[in-house]
Design a protein around this motif. Structure first.
Motif, PDB file in Angstrom:
ATOM      1  N   CYS A  96       4.310 -16.710   7.177  1.00  0.00           N
ATOM      2  CA  CYS A  96       2.831 -17.144   7.057  1.00  0.00           C
ATOM      3  C   CYS A  96       2.579 -18.523   7.422  1.00  0.00           C
ATOM      4  CB  CYS A  96       2.560 -16.944   5.462  1.00  0.00           C
ATOM      5  SG  CYS A  96       2.872 -15.253   4.945  1.00  0.00           S
ATOM      6  N   MET A 181       7.105  -9.853  -1.937  1.00  0.00           N
ATOM      7  CA  MET A 181       6.690 -11.513  -2.151  1.00  0.00           C
ATOM      8  C   MET A 181       5.994 -11.409  -3.430  1.00  0.00           C
ATOM      9  SD  MET A 181       7.017 -12.887   0.909  1.00  0.00           S
ATOM     10  CE  MET A 181       8.291 -11.975   1.649  1.00  0.00           C
ATOM     11  N   ARG A 236     -15.963 -10.072  -1.350  1.00  0.00           N
ATOM     12  CA  ARG A 236     -16.724  -9.457  -2.512  1.00  0.00           C
ATOM     13  C   ARG A 236     -17.773 -10.658  -3.251  1.00  0.00           C
ATOM     14  NH1 ARG A 236     -13.771  -4.500  -4.846  1.00  0.00           N
ATOM     15  NH2 ARG A 236     -11.751  -4.379  -3.462  1.00  0.00           N
ATOM     16  N   LEU A 247      -8.758  -4.673 -13.647  1.00  0.00           N
ATOM     17  CA  LEU A 247      -7.847  -4.191 -12.514  1.00  0.00           C
ATOM     18  C   LEU A 247      -6.341  -4.154 -13.307  1.00  0.00           C
ATOM     19  CD1 LEU A 247      -8.760  -5.990  -9.430  1.00  0.00           C
ATOM     20  CD2 LEU A 247      -9.447  -3.712 -10.009  1.00  0.00           C
ATOM     21  N   ALA A 261      -4.321  -6.461  -7.971  1.00  0.00           N
ATOM     22  CA  ALA A 261      -4.923  -6.622  -6.730  1.00  0.00           C
ATOM     23  C   ALA A 261      -5.879  -7.479  -6.298  1.00  0.00           C
ATOM     24  CB  ALA A 261      -5.623  -5.097  -6.225  1.00  0.00           C
ATOM     25  N   SER A 264      -4.367 -11.249  -5.858  1.00  0.00           N
ATOM     26  CA  SER A 264      -3.337 -11.123  -4.655  1.00  0.00           C
ATOM     27  C   SER A 264      -4.031 -11.023  -3.261  1.00  0.00           C
ATOM     28  CB  SER A 264      -2.129 -10.112  -4.790  1.00  0.00           C
ATOM     29  OG  SER A 264      -1.687 -10.116  -6.225  1.00  0.00           O
ATOM     30  N   THR A 265      -3.388 -11.548  -2.375  1.00  0.00           N
ATOM     31  CA  THR A 265      -3.985 -11.162  -1.078  1.00  0.00           C
ATOM     32  C   THR A 265      -3.635  -9.708  -0.673  1.00  0.00           C
ATOM     33  OG1 THR A 265      -2.074 -11.907   0.026  1.00  0.00           O
ATOM     34  CG2 THR A 265      -3.883 -13.622   0.042  1.00  0.00           C
ATOM     35  N   LEU A 267      -3.234  -6.593   2.227  1.00  0.00           N
ATOM     36  CA  LEU A 267      -2.766  -6.411   3.631  1.00  0.00           C
ATOM     37  C   LEU A 267      -3.797  -6.331   4.520  1.00  0.00           C
ATOM     38  CD1 LEU A 267       0.093  -3.990   2.479  1.00  0.00           C
ATOM     39  CD2 LEU A 267       0.341  -6.330   3.227  1.00  0.00           C
ATOM     40  N   LEU A 311       8.095 -18.912  -3.044  1.00  0.00           N
ATOM     41  CA  LEU A 311       6.816 -19.285  -2.106  1.00  0.00           C
ATOM     42  C   LEU A 311       6.465 -20.992  -2.811  1.00  0.00           C
ATOM     43  CD1 LEU A 311       4.667 -16.206  -2.445  1.00  0.00           C
ATOM     44  CD2 LEU A 311       6.241 -17.014  -0.790  1.00  0.00           C
ATOM     45  N   HIS A 338      -2.976 -22.334   0.660  1.00  0.00           N
ATOM     46  CA  HIS A 338      -3.210 -20.831   0.884  1.00  0.00           C
ATOM     47  C   HIS A 338      -2.834 -20.004  -0.339  1.00  0.00           C
ATOM     48  CE1 HIS A 338      -1.797 -17.094   2.234  1.00  0.00           C
ATOM     49  NE2 HIS A 338      -0.545 -17.159   2.235  1.00  0.00           N
ATOM     50  N   ALA A 340      -1.744 -17.143  -0.918  1.00  0.00           N
ATOM     51  CA  ALA A 340      -0.812 -15.921  -0.993  1.00  0.00           C
ATOM     52  C   ALA A 340      -1.302 -15.125  -2.132  1.00  0.00           C
ATOM     53  CB  ALA A 340       0.647 -16.367  -1.010  1.00  0.00           C
ATOM     54  N   HIS A 387      -5.476 -12.227   4.397  1.00  0.00           N
ATOM     55  CA  HIS A 387      -4.250 -12.875   4.909  1.00  0.00           C
ATOM     56  C   HIS A 387      -3.646 -12.216   5.949  1.00  0.00           C
ATOM     57  CE1 HIS A 387      -0.821 -15.233   5.147  1.00  0.00           C
ATOM     58  NE2 HIS A 387      -0.136 -14.790   4.100  1.00  0.00           N
ATOM     59  N   ALA A 419       5.346 -19.768   2.868  1.00  0.00           N
ATOM     60  CA  ALA A 419       6.003 -18.719   3.975  1.00  0.00           C
ATOM     61  C   ALA A 419       7.166 -18.114   3.323  1.00  0.00           C
ATOM     62  CB  ALA A 419       6.266 -19.163   5.327  1.00  0.00           C
TER      63      ALA A 419
HETATM   64  C1  LIG Z   1       3.588 -16.257   2.157  1.00  0.00           C
HETATM   65  C2  LIG Z   1       2.779 -15.090   1.724  1.00  0.00           C
HETATM   66  O1  LIG Z   1       1.304 -15.230   2.062  1.00  0.00           O
HETATM   67  S1  LIG Z   1       3.398 -14.108   0.731  1.00  0.00           S
HETATM   68  C3  LIG Z   1       2.072 -13.027   0.548  1.00  0.00           C
HETATM   69  C4  LIG Z   1       2.093 -11.909   1.469  1.00  0.00           C
HETATM   70  N1  LIG Z   1       1.279 -10.727   1.194  1.00  0.00           N
HETATM   71  C5  LIG Z   1       1.611  -9.846   0.332  1.00  0.00           C
HETATM   72  O2  LIG Z   1       2.510  -9.765  -0.128  1.00  0.00           O
HETATM   73  C6  LIG Z   1       0.317  -8.757   0.030  1.00  0.00           C
HETATM   74  C7  LIG Z   1       0.090  -8.611  -1.296  1.00  0.00           C
HETATM   75  N2  LIG Z   1      -0.517  -7.506  -1.573  1.00  0.00           N
HETATM   76  C8  LIG Z   1      -0.331  -6.073  -1.625  1.00  0.00           C
HETATM   77  O3  LIG Z   1       1.076  -5.699  -1.481  1.00  0.00           O
HETATM   78  C9  LIG Z   1      -1.463  -5.160  -2.051  1.00  0.00           C
HETATM   79  O4  LIG Z   1      -2.603  -5.761  -1.634  1.00  0.00           O
HETATM   80  C10 LIG Z   1      -1.576  -4.883  -3.609  1.00  0.00           C
HETATM   81  C11 LIG Z   1      -0.085  -4.181  -4.118  1.00  0.00           C
HETATM   82  C12 LIG Z   1      -1.811  -6.141  -4.546  1.00  0.00           C
HETATM   83  C13 LIG Z   1      -2.667  -3.915  -3.899  1.00  0.00           C
HETATM   84  O5  LIG Z   1      -2.559  -2.769  -3.336  1.00  0.00           O
HETATM   85  P1  LIG Z   1      -3.611  -1.687  -3.410  1.00  0.00           P
HETATM   86  O6  LIG Z   1      -3.702  -1.135  -4.727  1.00  0.00           O
HETATM   87  O7  LIG Z   1      -3.523  -0.774  -2.064  1.00  0.00           O
HETATM   88  O8  LIG Z   1      -5.051  -2.647  -3.482  1.00  0.00           O
HETATM   89  P2  LIG Z   1      -6.526  -2.093  -3.311  1.00  0.00           P
HETATM   90  O9  LIG Z   1      -7.209  -2.763  -2.084  1.00  0.00           O
HETATM   91  O10 LIG Z   1      -6.453  -0.372  -3.275  1.00  0.00           O
HETATM   92  O11 LIG Z   1      -7.167  -2.399  -4.650  1.00  0.00           O
HETATM   93  C14 LIG Z   1      -6.915  -2.033  -5.939  1.00  0.00           C
HETATM   94  C15 LIG Z   1      -7.803  -1.595  -6.701  1.00  0.00           C
HETATM   95  O12 LIG Z   1      -8.458  -3.040  -6.878  1.00  0.00           O
HETATM   96  C16 LIG Z   1      -9.866  -3.313  -6.762  1.00  0.00           C
HETATM   97  N3  LIG Z   1      -9.917  -4.651  -6.249  1.00  0.00           N
HETATM   98  C17 LIG Z   1      -9.293  -5.599  -5.620  1.00  0.00           C
HETATM   99  N4  LIG Z   1      -9.608  -6.731  -5.441  1.00  0.00           N
HETATM  100  C18 LIG Z   1     -10.919  -6.722  -6.181  1.00  0.00           C
HETATM  101  C19 LIG Z   1     -11.961  -7.707  -6.437  1.00  0.00           C
HETATM  102  N5  LIG Z   1     -11.752  -9.037  -6.089  1.00  0.00           N
HETATM  103  N6  LIG Z   1     -13.018  -7.463  -7.169  1.00  0.00           N
HETATM  104  C20 LIG Z   1     -12.867  -6.080  -7.849  1.00  0.00           C
HETATM  105  N7  LIG Z   1     -12.062  -5.017  -7.584  1.00  0.00           N
HETATM  106  C21 LIG Z   1     -10.955  -5.481  -6.958  1.00  0.00           C
HETATM  107  C22 LIG Z   1      -9.948  -2.316  -5.800  1.00  0.00           C
HETATM  108  O13 LIG Z   1     -11.500  -1.876  -5.234  1.00  0.00           O
HETATM  109  C23 LIG Z   1      -9.089  -1.168  -6.127  1.00  0.00           C
HETATM  110  O14 LIG Z   1      -9.976  -0.472  -6.642  1.00  0.00           O
HETATM  111  P3  LIG Z   1     -10.031   1.329  -6.716  1.00  0.00           P
HETATM  112  O15 LIG Z   1      -8.406   1.452  -7.016  1.00  0.00           O
HETATM  113  O16 LIG Z   1     -10.844   1.508  -7.899  1.00  0.00           O
HETATM  114  O17 LIG Z   1     -10.384   1.477  -5.435  1.00  0.00           O
END
Ligand SMILES: CC(=O)SCCNC(=O)CCNC(=O)[C@H](O)C(C)(C)COP(=O)(O)OP(=O)(O)OC[C@H]1O[C@@H](n2cnc3c(N)ncnc32)[C@H](O)[C@@H]1OP(=O)(O)O
Length: 432
Positions: A96, A181, A236, A247, A261, A264-265, A267, A311, A338, A340, A387, A419
Motif C-alpha cells: 500500500c 490485514m 456516502r 453494521l 465494513a 474498514s476500507t 476492496l 500496520l 492513510h 487502512a 483504497h 503497508a
Molecule cells: C496497508 C493496508 O491498507 S491494509 C488494508 C487492506 N484492505 C483490506 O484489507 C480490505 C478490508 N476490507 C474488506 O475485506 C471488506 O471490505 C470487508 C470484509 C470489511 C467488508 O466486506 P463486505 O461485507 O463485502 O462489505 P459490503 O460493502 O458488502 O458492506 C457490508 C454492509 O455494510 C454497509 N456499509 C458499508 N459501509 C457503510 C457506511 N459507511 N455506512 C453505512 N453502511 C455501510 C454496506 O451497505 C453493506 O450493507 P448490506 O449488507 O445491507 O448491503
C-alpha cells in the motif's frame, strides 16, 4: 549513528496530480485492467498539464496485484499514453506504500539532478485479480506443453485428474501468519483499546470531508471521470453514527470485534499519478509549483514475532523523519494518515501519545504527543474514497500538495501510509 541530513540544494516540486474516481470491487471498472486504469490516470494528467509528446525523465508506478503478463505495467501504460514513447518507465511494489514510495524515488532523482521531471503513481484492481491454477495442474500443463507430438500430448493431458483442477486467487492475508490485514488490525486495536465509537466517528468524518471537498470543487483538478464514474463510488455523504452502529463486526472476536465494513476500507479499483519536476522544469513549462517533496522515510516492524502490530510501521518511521528534519509532530498544518482501517489511524495516534511506547520502542525521551485532530485527513481519506492499494499514495500526495499550496508557502504536511508486510512509508511536503 546520526541520521544523514537531507540535501536541499535542488528541490523536487509537486506540480499536480490526477486520478480516476475509485470504484468498488466488481463495480464499473470490473472489466478494466490495471493497464487501462493507469493509462487513463496518466492521460488525464497529460491533458491537464499539456504533457502530450513530452519525454519525461521517468515514470515510476506499480500495482500490488497484477497478472504475470504485466511484467512492466508502467512502461506499457506509458506506451499506451500520449507521452513521448522515449520516456523510460518501470514498476515498483511496496504494497500500500507503492504510490508514495514511487514519489520518493522520482523526487530523489530530481533532487540528485538525474531527472528534470517524472510521474509517480500506482494502480490496483481487486476485480481483475489474477487466477492461478493449482501447483499439480501447473506441473501437468507444462508437461503437456513440452510433450512432442499429438500422442505424447494426449498422454500428458490424460494424466490430469479432476482433483487437480483447483484455482488460486491472491489472498488479502499475510503469508507468514495466514491472517488477513483486518484480523491483524483487530489485534492491534485491542492492544491500544480503540473503541467502536471512535472508529465510527473517524469514518463519518472521512465521508463528510471527502463529500465536502467534491462539493466545494476541490477535487475538480485532481480527478477525471472514467467509465461513467465522476466521484468515488464508495463515498456516502449521508454516512452517520446511527447507520454505522448497525453494521455487524467484520474482524475480531466477542467484545473486541469493533471493526466493521463501515470503519474498514472496502476492496477497490483505481489509479492515481503525480507530476514532479525540478523548479527549472516547472518554470520552463509554465507550471505552478504547488508544494515541495521534502523528505521520505520507511520502516518495518517484526510483526511475525509479535514486536508490534502489522500496520504500525509508520509509528516508527515518522519519528525518524521528524528527527532528520528537526521537526516535532506538532509542526504540521495537515496530517494525512492513510485510513487502512479507522483503527490503524487511531492506534498510531495513541502510540505517539504513549510514554512507554515512545521510550521503549522509539527510544525517545518523551512522547511525540497529540496532534490537532482538525488537521487530520481534512478532505477525507481511504475510508471514504476507497483504497486501491498502490493508488492511495498518489491520491494523498496530489491532494496534500494542493492543500498546502492553498495554505501558502512554508506550510507543512505529513503523510503516513502503512503497508502489508509490516512496512510503512512516510513523507513531509512543504507548500510553495
Ligand atoms: C496497508 C493496508 O491498507 S491494509 C488494508 C487492506 N484492505 C483490506 O484489507 C480490505 C478490508 N476490507 C474488506 O475485506 C471488506 O471490505 C470487508 C470484509 C470489511 C467488508 O466486506 P463486505 O461485507 O463485502 O462489505 P459490503 O460493502 O458488502 O458492506 C457490508 C454492509 O455494510 C454497509 N456499509 C458499508 N459501509 C457503510 C457506511 N459507511 N455506512 C453505512 N453502511 C455501510 C454496506 O451497505 C453493506 O450493507 P448490506 O449488507 O445491507 O448491503
Amino acid at each position: 549513528m546520526a541520521s544523514p541530513q537531507p540535501d536541499q540544494t535542488r528541490r523536487a516540486a509537486i506540480l499536480g496530480g490526477n486520478r480516476i474516481p475509485f470504484a468498488r470491487q466488481f463495480g464499473p471498472y470490473a472489466q478494466a485492467s490495471n493497464q487501462d486504469m493507469l493509462t487513463a490516470a496518466i492521460e488525464g494528467l497529460v491533458a491537464r498539464y499539456n504533457l502530450g509528446g513530452q519525454r519525461l525523465g521517468e515514470v515510476v508506478a506499480g500495482a500490488v496485484i497484477k497478472h504475470s503478463r504485466d511484467f512492466n505495467l508502467t512502461r506499457e501504460s506509458v506506451l499506451g499514453s500520449s507521452l513521448d514513447p522515449h520516456t523510460p518507465a518501470y514498476d515498483i511494489q511496496q504494497a500500500c506504500g507503492t504510490g508514495l514510495e514511487a514519489a520518493i524515488l522520482v523526487s530523489n532523482k530530481i533532487k540528485l539532478g538525474q531527472a528534470e521531471s517524472g510521474i509517480a503513481g500506482g494502480v490496483d484492481t481487486s476485480s481483475d485479480a489474477p487466477i492461478t491454477v493449482s501447483e499439480k495442474l501447473r506441473t501437468k500443463l507444462l508437461k503437456v506443453n513440452r510433450a512432442k507430438g499429438a500422442g505424447a500430448q494426449l498422454k500428458a493431458l490424460g494424466a490430469i485428474r479432476p482433483t487437480d483442477l483447483g484455482i488460486e486467487t491472491p489472498a488479502n492475508s499475510e503469508p507468514r501468519t495466514g491472517l488477513s490485514m483486518g484480523e491483524h488490525m483487530a489485534q492491534t486495536a485491542k492492544r491500544w483499546g480503540i473503541t467502536r465509537e471512535a472508529q465510527d466517528e473517524l469514518a463519518v468524518a472521512s465521508h463528510r470531508g471527502l463529500a465536502r471537498s467534491y462539493d466545494e470543487g476541490f477535487q475538480d483538478d485532481l480527478v477525471t471521470s472514467f467509465k461513467g464514474l465522476a466521484r468515488d463510488q464508495n463515498l456516502r455523504p449521508d454516512s452517520s453514527m446511527e447507520k454505522l452502529a448497525k453494521l455487524k463486526p467484520a474482524f475480531g472476536k466477542g467484545d473486541d470485534a469493533t471493526m466493521t465494513a463501515g470503519n474498514s476500507t472496502p476492496l477497490t479499483d483505481g489509479a492515481s499519478v503525480v507530476l514532479l519536476g525540478s523548479e527549472e522544469y516547472a518554470a520552463e513549462h509554465g507550471l505552478t509549483v504547488q508544494a515541495y517533496f521534502v523528505d521520505g522515510e520507511t520502516a518495518a516492524v517484526d510483526y511475525v514475532h509479535g514486536e508490534e502490530g502489522l500496520l504500525m510501521a509508520p509509528a516508527y518511521a515518522v519519528p525518524r523523519l521528524l528527527a532528520r528534519n528537526g521537526l516535532t509532530l506538532q509542526d504540521f498544518d495537515y496530517y494525512e494518515i492513510h485510513e487502512a482501517f479507522a483503527a490503524t489511524v487511531l492506534s498510531t495516534l495513541k502510540a505517539w501519545e504513549d510514554e512507554d511506547f515512545c521510550k521503549d520502542k522509539l527510544g525517545l525521551d518523551a512522547p511525540l504527543g497529540s496532534i490537532d485532530r482538525d488537521k487530520l485527513n481534512v478532505n477525507g481519506s481511504s475510508l471514504a474514497a476507497g483504497h486501491p492499494f498502490a493508488a492511495t499514495g498518489g491520491r494523498i500526495v496530489a491532494a496534500l500538495a494542493k492543500m498546502l499550496h492553498e495554505k501558502g508557502p512554508g506550510s507543512r504536511g505529513l503523510i503516513s501510509i502503512c503497508a502489508a508486510g509490516g512496512q510503512g512509508v512516510v513523507a513531509i511536503l512543504e507548500g510553495a
